[in-house]
Every structure is written in structure tokens, then in C-alpha cells.
Write an enzyme that holds these catalytic residues in place. Sequence first.
Site, PDB file in Angstrom:
ATOM      1  N   HIS A  81      13.432  -3.292  -4.772  1.00 19.62           N
ATOM      2  CA  HIS A  81      12.931  -4.282  -5.755  1.00 19.62           C
ATOM      3  C   HIS A  81      13.999  -3.795  -7.016  1.00 19.62           C
ATOM      4  O   HIS A  81      13.409  -4.058  -8.455  1.00 19.62           O
ATOM      5  CB  HIS A  81      11.659  -4.488  -6.332  1.00 19.62           C
ATOM      6  CG  HIS A  81      11.258  -5.804  -6.763  1.00 19.62           C
ATOM      7  ND1 HIS A  81      10.063  -6.334  -6.459  1.00 19.62           N
ATOM      8  CD2 HIS A  81      12.058  -6.691  -7.681  1.00 19.62           C
ATOM      9  CE1 HIS A  81      10.095  -7.607  -7.187  1.00 19.62           C
ATOM     10  NE2 HIS A  81      11.453  -7.540  -7.760  1.00 19.62           N
ATOM     11  N   GLU A 127       4.773  -3.647  -1.785  1.00 19.30           N
ATOM     12  CA  GLU A 127       5.488  -2.880  -2.467  1.00 19.30           C
ATOM     13  C   GLU A 127       4.914  -1.645  -2.822  1.00 19.30           C
ATOM     14  O   GLU A 127       3.819  -1.632  -3.586  1.00 19.30           O
ATOM     15  CB  GLU A 127       6.432  -3.465  -3.655  1.00 19.30           C
ATOM     16  CG  GLU A 127       7.517  -4.616  -2.990  1.00 19.30           C
ATOM     17  CD  GLU A 127       8.118  -5.164  -4.134  1.00 19.30           C
ATOM     18  OE1 GLU A 127       8.041  -4.806  -5.331  1.00 19.30           O
ATOM     19  OE2 GLU A 127       8.665  -5.987  -3.773  1.00 19.30           O
TER      20      GLU A 127
HETATM   21  N1  LIG Z   1      15.089  -9.056  -7.137  1.00 13.13           N
HETATM   22  C1  LIG Z   1      14.793  -8.870  -8.397  1.00 13.13           C
HETATM   23  O1  LIG Z   1      14.737  -7.949  -8.724  1.00 13.13           O
HETATM   24  C2  LIG Z   1      14.470 -10.409  -8.888  1.00 13.13           C
HETATM   25  C3  LIG Z   1      14.792 -10.351 -10.159  1.00 13.13           C
HETATM   26  C4  LIG Z   1      14.623 -11.672 -10.742  1.00 13.13           C
HETATM   27  C5  LIG Z   1      14.156 -12.536 -10.177  1.00 13.13           C
HETATM   28  N2  LIG Z   1      13.771 -12.497  -8.978  1.00 13.13           N
HETATM   29  C6  LIG Z   1      13.083 -13.570  -7.955  1.00 13.13           C
HETATM   30  O2  LIG Z   1      14.124 -14.563  -7.730  1.00 13.13           O
HETATM   31  C7  LIG Z   1      13.757 -15.758  -7.421  1.00 13.13           C
HETATM   32  C8  LIG Z   1      14.707 -16.876  -8.152  1.00 13.13           C
HETATM   33  O3  LIG Z   1      14.607 -16.758  -9.548  1.00 13.13           O
HETATM   34  P1  LIG Z   1      15.101 -17.622 -10.585  1.00 13.13           P
HETATM   35  O4  LIG Z   1      15.333 -17.115 -11.895  1.00 13.13           O
HETATM   36  O5  LIG Z   1      16.354 -18.465  -9.945  1.00 13.13           O
HETATM   37  O6  LIG Z   1      13.925 -19.036 -10.458  1.00 13.13           O
HETATM   38  P2  LIG Z   1      14.138 -20.415 -10.846  1.00 13.13           P
HETATM   39  O7  LIG Z   1      12.741 -20.889 -10.743  1.00 13.13           O
HETATM   40  O8  LIG Z   1      14.997 -20.576 -11.751  1.00 13.13           O
HETATM   41  O9  LIG Z   1      14.694 -21.121  -9.402  1.00 13.13           O
HETATM   42  C9  LIG Z   1      13.622 -21.345  -8.368  1.00 13.13           C
HETATM   43  C10 LIG Z   1      14.185 -22.494  -7.382  1.00 13.13           C
HETATM   44  O10 LIG Z   1      13.724 -22.562  -6.296  1.00 13.13           O
HETATM   45  C11 LIG Z   1      13.373 -23.787  -6.068  1.00 13.13           C
HETATM   46  N3  LIG Z   1      12.424 -23.719  -4.896  1.00 13.13           N
HETATM   47  C12 LIG Z   1      11.153 -23.313  -4.691  1.00 13.13           C
HETATM   48  N4  LIG Z   1      10.775 -23.528  -3.710  1.00 13.13           N
HETATM   49  C13 LIG Z   1      11.675 -24.163  -2.667  1.00 13.13           C
HETATM   50  C14 LIG Z   1      11.429 -24.357  -1.521  1.00 13.13           C
HETATM   51  N5  LIG Z   1      10.489 -24.064  -0.811  1.00 13.13           N
HETATM   52  N6  LIG Z   1      12.865 -24.758  -0.791  1.00 13.13           N
HETATM   53  C15 LIG Z   1      13.867 -24.774  -1.790  1.00 13.13           C
HETATM   54  N7  LIG Z   1      13.845 -24.661  -3.051  1.00 13.13           N
HETATM   55  C16 LIG Z   1      12.944 -24.301  -3.468  1.00 13.13           C
HETATM   56  C17 LIG Z   1      12.847 -24.340  -7.286  1.00 13.13           C
HETATM   57  O11 LIG Z   1      12.908 -25.782  -7.297  1.00 13.13           O
HETATM   58  C18 LIG Z   1      13.843 -23.597  -8.164  1.00 13.13           C
HETATM   59  O12 LIG Z   1      15.074 -24.715  -8.382  1.00 13.13           O
HETATM   60  C19 LIG Z   1      12.241 -15.899  -8.060  1.00 13.13           C
HETATM   61  O13 LIG Z   1      11.511 -15.554  -7.038  1.00 13.13           O
HETATM   62  C20 LIG Z   1      12.153 -14.556  -8.764  1.00 13.13           C
HETATM   63  O14 LIG Z   1      11.073 -13.949  -8.751  1.00 13.13           O
HETATM   64  C21 LIG Z   1      13.897 -11.372  -8.030  1.00 13.13           C
END
Ligand SMILES: NC(=O)c1ccc[n+]([C@@H]2O[C@H](COP(=O)([O-])OP(=O)(O)OC[C@H]3O[C@@H](n4cnc5c(N)ncnc54)[C@H](O)[C@@H]3O)[C@@H](O)[C@H]2O)c1
Length: 630
Positions: free
Chosen positions: A513, A490
Site C-alpha cells: 500500500h 492489510e
Molecule cells: N494505493 C495507494 O496508496 C492509494 C493512494 C491514493 C488513492 N488510492 C485509491 O485510489 C482510488 C482512486 O482515487 P482518486 O483520488 O482518483 O478517487 P476519485 O474519487 O477522484 O475517483 C474515483 C472515480 O471512480 C469512479 N467510480 C466509482 N465507482 C465506480 C465503478 N464501480 N465503476 C466505474 N467508476 C467508478 C468515480 O465516479 C470517480 O470518478 C481510491 O480508491 C483511493 O482510495 C490509493
Amino acid sequence: MPNNKKFIIDFDSTFTQVEALDILGEISLENHPERDDRLEKIKEVTDLGMEGRLTLRESIEQRISILEANRGQIDELVKALKKKVSKSFDRNQEFFAENAEDIFIISNGFKDFIVPVVTSFGLKEENVFANEFVYDEKGNIIDFNRDNILSQNNGKAATIKKLELTGDIFVIGDGYTDYEIKAAGLANRFYAFTENVDRPSVTAMADHIAPSLDEILYVNKMNKKYSYPKSRINVLLLENVHPVGIEMLQHEGYNVETYSSAMSEDELAEKIQNVSILGIRSKTNVTSKVLENANRLMAIGAFCIGTNQIDLDTCQEKGIAVFNAPFSNTRSVVELAIAEIIFLMRNISDKSRLMHEGKWDKSANGSFEIRGKKLGIIGYGNIGAQLSVLAENLGLDVYYYDVIEKLALSNATKLNSLDELLKVADIVTLHVDGRPENKNLIGEREFDLMKGGAVFLNLSRGHVVDVKALKKAVESGKVRGTAVDVFPQEPKNNEEPFESDLKGLPNTILTPHIGGSTLEAQQNIAQFVPNKIIDYINTGNTFNSVNFPNIQLPFLKDAHRLIHIHQNAPGVLAKINQTLANYEINIVGQYLKTNEKIGYVITDINKKYSNEVIEALKKIEGTIRFRVLY
Ligand SMILES: NC(=O)c1ccc[n+]([C@@H]2O[C@H](COP(=O)([O-])OP(=O)(O)OC[C@H]3O[C@@H](n4cnc5c(N)ncnc54)[C@H](O)[C@@H]3O)[C@@H](O)[C@H]2O)c1
């Protein structure tokens, strides 16, 4: 060594948070038809007195006649005042009991209510100098003792002069008449007390502005409890932290300094020396060089989600707890995902682009409702689970897969493998975390497993998807449309160009993003992070800390709390307990958690502790940081 310090303390708005006659008015005028006007008038007369536009006598006379109070109401007033003692006075009761001989209360208020309040703190009745009410035979307050010098202008200075005090004499008060004692050459220092009211004309005359009694005790090395005055906690907030966060930290009594931009490593390394709490966003790097100088730093707040910009290991080694706001933008991401699912099912991005090019393409071909479609959520964490609930409310049929056991919300269906989910879903959306094993979690094989014409979203992390495979799937029509918010590479800022294989593909929504970028999320972050930090400072709670062993603590009652951070080596806990046993101190609660590097022990004790035990605890080998909370 005998204490040769004498404290002369004002009563109204200093010992108590309030002006006693205002409260007396609320009691005596409770059912009076002119209650509000009269209460207003009392305040006015008080102010006129303070400004010198009425003599003290005139102001007392007028207030007594407006109040129409009686002796019975004084008892009620005393009860109310005991509940309104200034907070820092209340928490330093030991100071009053231990120094009662040397503490004098001097006030233009009335002994009738002052004596019962201050003697309940162990102070001596003979050390209270104030006016006295005169009652009629029915107990109504009709006048005041006019022979008392405190009913005259400059009466405070005249009273102190008569006492012929020796030693270091300190005056603590919020009013100009308190300063007059020092001005008359009768005291060494005047502390302008601003915990309840802050009068610029008074603080301008102060030798020291004291936001609390803790501050005065601290500068005079008299704070028994080692409690560090909050006004000495310096907070440095960089990168335009939302005002809500600034206010919360100021409200807590901390000394807050803010900057709108990030600081370079050198600037921050210099600035950090005096800082107890640092607040940053994503652009400030907290490196080991910065941390070398951070000897007072207790906590860092990352007012964002990521913490890659902070050297977490070094923070741990130095006993600095780091907090971030991992959930504050969950809802924002979910809303964007919902919007994009609808847009992709209707091919809106292409239709909108064509319209801008002057092309009218009205047709229902390839457009679908989302109602009844199968939504497959990969990663049922904070975002995935919330999306599940909202999507179901819109009529989607929700399936999910997570590597760990997660309870299905509402009517969602849990699936046991990624493959199963890919095969079943009309819409596949990724919400996994960014752990290294998730690199290319979705690649050619996974796209092949999807239904023909599926819709695919990635709002999680860029490296989780093989972008080349996604491009191929979109070009072949296997994936009918895609929305991508995160990319393996990015741009670092808004000036750098964006490069990606996904540019120019049909029915492809690309966003920079911004899944979590809303003003509401910013505000949530600004509240969440200070809350965590304040909780850590006040109770030792490290729940949700990024780099500290997480301990969630019960509320503390009638105990002192000792916080010990040490290198994780065997035997430290035993040494702490042995030290406490040596001083016959009983432990009422103890909580320990460790990670690979550090151990975090909270010990609640129910006995007064001495300086020696504190010094002994600090000397235990491996101690990184030690502090006493109450
Ligand atoms: N686009 C954006 O601006 C933005 C903003 C916030 C968060 N995010 C991203 O969103 C994602 C999720 O955030 P969150 O707060 O829900 O995180 P979180 O940690 O609460 O949830 C992630 C979930 O994914 C599961 N997981 C991990 N690897 C896996 C796999 N290979 N298969 C199935 N399940 C799997 C974990 O067990 C967990 O339950 C993160 O990667 C975070 O960085 C992006």
C-alpha cells in the site's frame, strides 16, 4: 464607564513595521554612489545606540549626517510609512479613533513624520512626543532640537513623568527604552510588542509578550470586533507532521505545539481541552471521548487521505470542520502504475527474482512494449484521469469507464460499460473509490470477460477485487501478470506478517500500500491541509471539508462576516435574518448550505454591529457555534 486605561505606544517597529530613518535613507540616498554602504551604516549606528554603545544624541547626529535628507523627502517618507503601519494596528483603527484621548505616542524618532502618520488614525498631535528635525533655509535637515528631552538618554521616562498620567498605564513597544518607562515606576504593565521585531533582551523584561495589538486588546477586553487573536489559536500537531505544514501554521501567527508520535485516547482527551486546531495522521484516533473535551476545537486536519480514524459525526454535531488531503498523492500513484505496467509487460519481477537466485533467463518470450497497447482505466477520477494523460504520452491507447459522466482527456476513449472495457483492454487498471457497492467489482465473471493474457492492476482499494478469482485468473494464464498494492486485509503495522492468496504467483508484483507514499506526496499533504484550515479560519470557506457542507465563498470587501453553525432544523435562517433586522443591520451577502445534520450560514453585513446583536445571534435555538470574522 469612563476608561481609565492609558496606552503609551512606541512608533518605530511598533506602530510601523519599520525603522523610519532606514526608509528615509532609502529615499534620500536613492541615487547616491555610496547608497548601500550608507544604508548599512545607518543600521549599524541604530544598533550601537540600542546596545548603549553610543549615546542617543551621538546616534541621532551620526544618522542625520549620513542621511543628507531634506523636507521634501519627509512627505515621501510619510506616504511610505502609512503603507507600512503594523498589520494589527491597521486592522484595529477603531481602537485608536475611540480612545484617542488616552493614547500617547512616544518615540526617539521625529515628530516631522510621526505626527502625519498617527493623526491619520485619529490620534492627537498634542499626544505625540518625539524629536524634531532642524532644517536650513533650503529645507535640508541639518540638526535636531537639542532642547527636546527625547534626544537624551532615558528621555522617554522623563517625558512620561512630566505628563503625570493617572489610571492604569500600559506601555507597548519593542525596545529597551520602552521598558525603561515601566522600570522607572511610571507604568503598570510593559507589553513587549513582537509583531515586527523580537528582541530577547526586551521580551525578557516584559509583563506580557504581545505578538499583535489584537492580543493586548483581547487581554484587556477591549477588542471590539470579537476577532480572536491568532496567537491565541492553539494548534496541536501529532505524528511528525512535515515541517512545511508546521511553518505555515506558525507563519499565520498561531501558537503551534508539535509531537512526533500519536497520542492515546486518554492523553489526547486531556490535551485537547485547550486546542483550537488539531493535526493528525492515520495513527491518532479522534473518538467521541476525545471530542467530549474539545470545547475550543474549530478544525481537524487529517494530514493523510483517509479520515476513518476520526469520529466525523460527533465532529459535525460539535461544529468542528474536518479537512484532509485527498489529491496530494495522485501523481505518486500514477507513476507507480506506469512503472508497473511496463514491468508486468516484461515480466521483470520474476526475472529479477531469478537473477537473485543466480539464474540467467535471457529471452524475448512474453515480453512486450507498451506502445500501442490498449489501456483500460476503470474509474476516471483524480488518479484515473491523470494516468490517462501520462499513459497516452507513452504511446498507450487509452479507454476508460466511469459510473458518472467524465470528460475524456486528450485522445482517450470513453466507454459506456465496464464489460465493454474489460473486453477491449490489454491492460486493465482499477482506480475506483472504496464505496461499499464496489466490493468485489472485479470477480470471476469480470476476469472471464478480459482478453486472454491481459495485465491487471489494482492500486485502488483492497475489497474491490475478489482475490481468489484473481489468483485463479493468474494461475490459468488468463491474466498474464498482476500488480496489487491494496488488500482486503492489510497488516496494521510493519511488525505484523502479510498474508494473502496472491503470495508466490508468477509475474505478480505485490507492494505494501505504497502507491501514494513518496516524500513529495508528504510535502504536498503538509501544504494542502494547513491551507484549507487557514482559509476556513480566515474566511469561513469549507470547500473540500470532509464533514461540513461545502461553501466556497467570494472575497469579502468592506463588510463584516458572521459564521453560524447550527443543527439542521427548519427556520434557523429566518431567525438569523429576523435578529439582524431587529438591529437594523443590512445583509450584503448570505450563503447557506446544509447536510442531514447541520446547517452552515455565512452572512456578510456592512454595518458596525453591537455586542447585543452578537449575543442575540448566539442565543438562537439550535446554534452549535458562532463566530465573527472581521
Ligand atoms: N494505493 C495507494 O496508496 C492509494 C493512494 C491514493 C488513492 N488510492 C485509491 O485510489 C482510488 C482512486 O482515487 P482518486 O483520488 O482518483 O478517487 P476519485 O474519487 O477522484 O475517483 C474515483 C472515480 O471512480 C469512479 N467510480 C466509482 N465507482 C465506480 C465503478 N464501480 N465503476 C466505474 N467508476 C467508478 C468515480 O465516479 C470517480 O470518478 C481510491 O480508491 C483511493 O482510495 C490509493
